[in-house]
Design an enzyme around this catalytic site. Sequence first.
Site, PDB file in Angstrom:
ATOM      1  N   HIS A   1      67.689 -17.537  46.434  1.00  0.00           N
ATOM      2  CA  HIS A   1      66.421 -16.813  46.285  1.00  0.00           C
ATOM      3  C   HIS A   1      65.359 -17.420  47.206  1.00  0.00           C
ATOM      4  CE1 HIS A   1      63.227 -14.799  43.650  1.00  0.00           C
ATOM      5  NE2 HIS A   1      62.523 -15.669  44.350  1.00  0.00           N
ATOM      6  N   GLU A   2      65.269 -18.753  47.205  1.00  0.00           N
ATOM      7  CA  GLU A   2      64.225 -19.404  48.006  1.00  0.00           C
ATOM      8  C   GLU A   2      64.513 -19.293  49.504  1.00  0.00           C
ATOM      9  OE1 GLU A   2      61.675 -19.867  46.485  1.00  0.00           O
ATOM     10  OE2 GLU A   2      62.419 -20.049  44.447  1.00  0.00           O
TER      11      GLU A   2
ATOM     12  N   CYS B   1      59.745 -13.415  40.511  1.00  0.00           N
ATOM     13  CA  CYS B   1      59.212 -14.214  41.615  1.00  0.00           C
ATOM     14  C   CYS B   1      57.714 -14.390  41.423  1.00  0.00           C
ATOM     15  CB  CYS B   1      59.490 -13.480  42.929  1.00  0.00           C
ATOM     16  SG  CYS B   1      58.997 -14.390  44.387  1.00  0.00           S
TER      17      CYS B   1
ATOM     18  N   HIS C   1      63.302 -16.184  51.124  1.00  0.00           N
ATOM     19  CA  HIS C   1      61.880 -16.150  51.504  1.00  0.00           C
ATOM     20  C   HIS C   1      61.689 -16.570  52.959  1.00  0.00           C
ATOM     21  CE1 HIS C   1      59.743 -15.156  47.825  1.00  0.00           C
ATOM     22  NE2 HIS C   1      60.416 -16.055  47.126  1.00  0.00           N
TER      23      HIS C   1
END
Lengths: 176, 173
Positions: A139-140, A97, A143
Amino acid sequence: MAILEILTYPDARLKQESLPVEQFDDELRAFLADLEQTMLAGPGGVGIAAPQVGRFRRIVIVDCSRTRKPVPNHGRLFIVNPEITAWEGMTSGREGCMSVPDYTGNVIRAEKISLSYHDAHGKLQQLDAEGYEARAIQHEIDHLDGLLFLDRLVSRRNDLFRRKVYQPTPEQQPKT
Amino acid sequence: MNHWYMLTLVGKDRPGIVAKVTAALYDGGCNLGEASMMRLGGTFTIMLMVDFERSSKALIDLISPVAESLDLHLHLDRIEGRLHQHVEPDARVTVYGADRAGIVAKVTGALAEAGFNITDLESMVGGSEDKPIYVMQIEGTAAEGIESLQAAVDVIRKEGVEAHMEPIETLIG
């Protein structure tokens, strides 16, 4: 356009939850352009989320058209207010990341996902993604909920054999 | 001026080794770096990067009492290494089969010839006493490319062990 500063862990702001976008205006689209430029300026990044640059709104960009080895992808995606509506399968893969430099680890993600989201103009969109692109989207989106891949690490060792889709037994199939 | 040391401790496994060793190092003013600690065949092994401002003799004096109290064999090297020197592996090779002498040498020999630089190797013997199986997971960088590595893995498979290679495509997001 501008390259924005990337927050890096242990910056506590990376652990905060982001709010939905309500205004789909030129300011949003200008931000998306900056966010994309910031992603492209990073080393090999295939995605970026708004909170990584300190804007705590539910906005991510994913672009899996830039991988070293080509993977199935939908090109560059501006994804606003995403909801994953379906998951299928599990697969382990190595992630890093831009907000966690010099560390990578293995993370289990869904192999296939269905996603609904708004585009840069507020139009509702849907797509099905698989493999690497599905991993990048998950993954995004993490966030946006204040989660880093560090929150999902599995053993770097003992990940014995390649895990493909686990087929549920008939009893485990969802009742319709 | 601080220095990095590599501290190796090996001895019969028992509860509390890590806690006692690291407490002694902390109390003595050390800062710990990266570590590999693992139980291998009933023996506990520690390889630990230690950042310490004094001499290697001072560090040995610091850790000897706790090592002796736990029956740990101690070895210390001053190292050139430091943190943030990670090499990102780009391939993983998994090998398993009926345990027999020579698997590691044959496998790693073929991999080395194909330009594979190992960053991490772990092997375990499982199965039963009379039918042991050997399982090895290797990560590294394929300096001569994935195709060359795949060819080496195909050769390894002819040696009577199962072997497969998968590229590691690290996702940066």
